[in-house]
Design an enzyme around this catalytic site. Structure first.
Site, PDB file in Angstrom:
ATOM      1  N   LYS A 125      10.982 -24.745  33.800  1.00 16.55           N
ATOM      2  CA  LYS A 125      10.590 -24.765  32.391  1.00 16.55           C
ATOM      3  C   LYS A 125      10.754 -23.386  31.755  1.00 16.55           C
ATOM      4  O   LYS A 125      11.225 -23.254  30.618  1.00 16.55           O
ATOM      5  CB  LYS A 125       9.133 -25.229  32.258  1.00 16.55           C
ATOM      6  CG  LYS A 125       8.813 -26.586  32.876  1.00 16.55           C
ATOM      7  CD  LYS A 125       9.441 -27.724  32.134  1.00 16.55           C
ATOM      8  CE  LYS A 125       8.887 -29.076  32.592  1.00 16.55           C
ATOM      9  NZ  LYS A 125       9.105 -29.380  34.013  1.00 16.55           N
ATOM     10  N   LYS A 160       3.844 -29.955  27.556  1.00 12.67           N
ATOM     11  CA  LYS A 160       4.136 -30.310  28.943  1.00 12.67           C
ATOM     12  C   LYS A 160       3.663 -29.234  29.916  1.00 12.67           C
ATOM     13  O   LYS A 160       3.651 -28.043  29.598  1.00 12.67           O
ATOM     14  CB  LYS A 160       5.630 -30.567  29.135  1.00 12.67           C
ATOM     15  CG  LYS A 160       6.554 -29.443  28.697  1.00 12.67           C
ATOM     16  CD  LYS A 160       8.012 -29.911  28.782  1.00 12.67           C
ATOM     17  CE  LYS A 160       8.988 -28.877  28.269  1.00 12.67           C
ATOM     18  NZ  LYS A 160      10.391 -29.349  28.314  1.00 12.67           N
ATOM     19  N   ARG A 210      21.778 -34.246  30.834  1.00  9.08           N
ATOM     20  CA  ARG A 210      21.856 -33.407  32.037  1.00  9.08           C
ATOM     21  C   ARG A 210      23.292 -32.911  32.167  1.00  9.08           C
ATOM     22  O   ARG A 210      24.224 -33.687  32.327  1.00  9.08           O
ATOM     23  CB  ARG A 210      21.434 -34.213  33.264  1.00  9.08           C
ATOM     24  CG  ARG A 210      21.756 -33.554  34.614  1.00  9.08           C
ATOM     25  CD  ARG A 210      21.119 -32.175  34.794  1.00  9.08           C
ATOM     26  NE  ARG A 210      19.696 -32.149  34.611  1.00  9.08           N
ATOM     27  CZ  ARG A 210      18.809 -32.481  35.543  1.00  9.08           C
ATOM     28  NH1 ARG A 210      19.233 -32.876  36.734  1.00  9.08           N
ATOM     29  NH2 ARG A 210      17.524 -32.408  35.289  1.00  9.08           N
ATOM     30  N   ARG A 225      20.217 -39.193  29.172  1.00 14.97           N
ATOM     31  CA  ARG A 225      19.128 -40.053  29.618  1.00 14.97           C
ATOM     32  C   ARG A 225      18.338 -40.471  28.376  1.00 14.97           C
ATOM     33  O   ARG A 225      17.620 -39.658  27.793  1.00 14.97           O
ATOM     34  CB  ARG A 225      18.276 -39.314  30.645  1.00 14.97           C
ATOM     35  CG  ARG A 225      19.080 -38.958  31.903  1.00 14.97           C
ATOM     36  CD  ARG A 225      18.476 -37.844  32.709  1.00 14.97           C
ATOM     37  NE  ARG A 225      18.446 -36.607  31.958  1.00 14.97           N
ATOM     38  CZ  ARG A 225      17.867 -35.482  32.393  1.00 14.97           C
ATOM     39  NH1 ARG A 225      17.282 -35.459  33.572  1.00 14.97           N
ATOM     40  NH2 ARG A 225      17.889 -34.394  31.643  1.00 14.97           N
ATOM     41  N   ARG A 233      10.115 -40.064  26.501  1.00 13.32           N
ATOM     42  CA  ARG A 233      10.769 -39.353  27.601  1.00 13.32           C
ATOM     43  C   ARG A 233      12.049 -40.057  28.010  1.00 13.32           C
ATOM     44  O   ARG A 233      12.076 -41.275  28.177  1.00 13.32           O
ATOM     45  CB  ARG A 233       9.823 -39.267  28.807  1.00 13.32           C
ATOM     46  CG  ARG A 233       8.521 -38.548  28.520  1.00 13.32           C
ATOM     47  CD  ARG A 233       7.528 -38.709  29.656  1.00 13.32           C
ATOM     48  NE  ARG A 233       7.162 -40.114  29.849  1.00 13.32           N
ATOM     49  CZ  ARG A 233       6.388 -40.551  30.842  1.00 13.32           C
ATOM     50  NH1 ARG A 233       5.909 -39.697  31.721  1.00 13.32           N
ATOM     51  NH2 ARG A 233       6.104 -41.843  30.950  1.00 13.32           N
ATOM     52  N   ASP A 273      19.206 -29.108  30.973  1.00 10.44           N
ATOM     53  CA  ASP A 273      18.749 -30.210  30.134  1.00 10.44           C
ATOM     54  C   ASP A 273      18.918 -29.796  28.684  1.00 10.44           C
ATOM     55  O   ASP A 273      18.420 -28.739  28.255  1.00 10.44           O
ATOM     56  CB  ASP A 273      17.286 -30.554  30.420  1.00 10.44           C
ATOM     57  CG  ASP A 273      17.112 -31.263  31.759  1.00 10.44           C
ATOM     58  OD1 ASP A 273      18.128 -31.655  32.357  1.00 10.44           O
ATOM     59  OD2 ASP A 273      15.953 -31.421  32.189  1.00 10.44           O
ATOM     60  N   GLU A 281      15.556 -27.161  29.475  1.00 10.47           N
ATOM     61  CA  GLU A 281      15.181 -26.775  30.843  1.00 10.47           C
ATOM     62  C   GLU A 281      16.411 -26.290  31.594  1.00 10.47           C
ATOM     63  O   GLU A 281      17.549 -26.664  31.270  1.00 10.47           O
ATOM     64  CB  GLU A 281      14.563 -27.954  31.615  1.00 10.47           C
ATOM     65  CG  GLU A 281      13.195 -28.374  31.142  1.00 10.47           C
ATOM     66  CD  GLU A 281      12.545 -29.393  32.071  1.00 10.47           C
ATOM     67  OE1 GLU A 281      12.985 -29.540  33.233  1.00 10.47           O
ATOM     68  OE2 GLU A 281      11.582 -30.053  31.622  1.00 10.47           O
ATOM     69  N   ASN A 283      17.283 -26.522  35.505  1.00 14.06           N
ATOM     70  CA  ASN A 283      16.828 -27.078  36.783  1.00 14.06           C
ATOM     71  C   ASN A 283      17.635 -26.482  37.932  1.00 14.06           C
ATOM     72  O   ASN A 283      18.859 -26.573  37.946  1.00 14.06           O
ATOM     73  CB  ASN A 283      16.988 -28.593  36.770  1.00 14.06           C
ATOM     74  CG  ASN A 283      16.102 -29.251  35.729  1.00 14.06           C
ATOM     75  OD1 ASN A 283      14.954 -29.571  35.993  1.00 14.06           O
ATOM     76  ND2 ASN A 283      16.625 -29.435  34.515  1.00 14.06           N
TER      77      ASN A 283
END
Length: 328
Positions: A125, A160, A210, A225, A233, A273, A281, A283
């Protein structure tokens, strides 16, 4: 090559979508030897290298009983050609301790992907804070009043936790601020835990994309997504629908800026993301979506990953040989 995958229990894999399984399958197709362990099985003892209880496995081709154990042994990580760290979040203290053991293994000669220090320095994050030109208005704080003021400024926000995965613990609070105080008290544990607030991005309705970076280069397709029903979400674990699509111009601009920077830090595989044209984000622990992208586009993500892994190992081997020749 001998490859050690540090991962969650193999019996928990959903092979129809698991990216670690896709890596293993491609590595096995090329004749590489597969070993697996869990992070909790690693350890160090004075006068011994970092080692682990591990299993040498063979893939069966069956969807359920997808592997058999050929051998069980305690091995030194430095004796593997590559150690692929694929332990899923949460990034808790045990995960942190595992990265320290991996750093020690690197000192002893192990080749770890992603590099352990880079895993520690890129919390998923918070890593976006280094690239403010690409992110939405964002606040990181544990102070409830500061978080309320951020909501008052932006009107529609996402809240979050910093250590979640798969969309767990994410809340949207709209202009009416319904239950804002209660949500903030719960997420911050009454002001004692730091969380992230971001302005809501309406482009989420087109998907939380992604974008994969492998070996310093972006994969040309993203997996959008898309939230379903009333869900905010897009995470697949939260019921989002995955739709592969070519990178947009803004996706590519972000990816091509970050890819060489992150690769130089030892991050062989990264999952960005992106919502709309905003980075949300970075990842680095166990980025996924290999199989969904490959199945929908024909672009073989796992093959590209193993290509990059082989190249990194070959380069490291050559560098070690050169150093040894120099010392002689």
């Amino acid at each position: 090559m001998k490859l050690l995958f540090v991962a969650d229990p193999l019996a928990t894999f959903k092979t129809y979508k698991d990216s670690t399984f896709a890596m293993m399958r491609e590595a096995a197709r090329r004749g590489h030897e597969l070993w697996a362990c869990e992070a909790r099985e690693m350890g160090w003892r004075q006068d011994h290298p970092v080692g682990t209880a591990a299993r040498r496995i063979r893939l069966t081709g069956d969807e359920l009983a997808w592997f058999t154990v050929e051998e069980e042994a305690r091995i030194a990580l430095r004796d593997m050609d590559a150690v692929v760290m694929r332990k899923d979040p949460p990034f808790d203290t045990e995960y942190l301790y595992a990265t320290h053991l991996l750093t020690q293994a690197e000192r002893e000669g192990a080749r770890v992907f992603n590099r352990a220090q880079a895993l520690r320095e890129h919390p998923e994050k918070l890593a976006i804070l280094e690239f403010p030109q690409f992110i939405a208005p964002t606040l990181v704080s544990s102070d409830v009043d500061t978080l309320k003021a951020f909501h008052a400024e932006h009107g529609d926000v996402i809240l979050k936790p910093l250590d979640g995965m798969g969309g767990a613990g994410i809340f949207r609070v709209k202009q009416d601020a319904l239950n804002l105080g209660s949500i903030l008290e719960s997420l911050t544990l009454l002001g004692t835990r730091t969380i992230m607030a971001q302005r809501y991005l309406p482009a989420i309705t087109q998907g939380d994309k992604r974008v994969l970076l492998i070996g310093g280069e972006p994969v040309p397709y993203a997996l959008a997504r898309i939230p379903q029903g009333t869900e905010v979400r897009g995470n697949l674990a939260a019921g989002g629908k995955g739709v592969a699509q070519p990178l947009s111009a803004s996706d590519r601009a972000i990816a091509e800026t970050l890819a060489p920077i992150l690769a130089a830090r030892g991050l062989l595989l990264v999952g960005l993301d992106i919502i709309g044209d905003r980075l949300t984000e970075i990842n680095v622990t166990s980025p996924t979506c290999f199989q969904e992208i490959t199945q929908q586009t024909g672009w073989d993500v796992a093959s590209r990953f193993i290509d990059a892994l082989e190249q990194q190992v070959a380069a490291a081997t050559a560098a070690q040989a050169t150093t040894a020749d120099y010392r002689e």
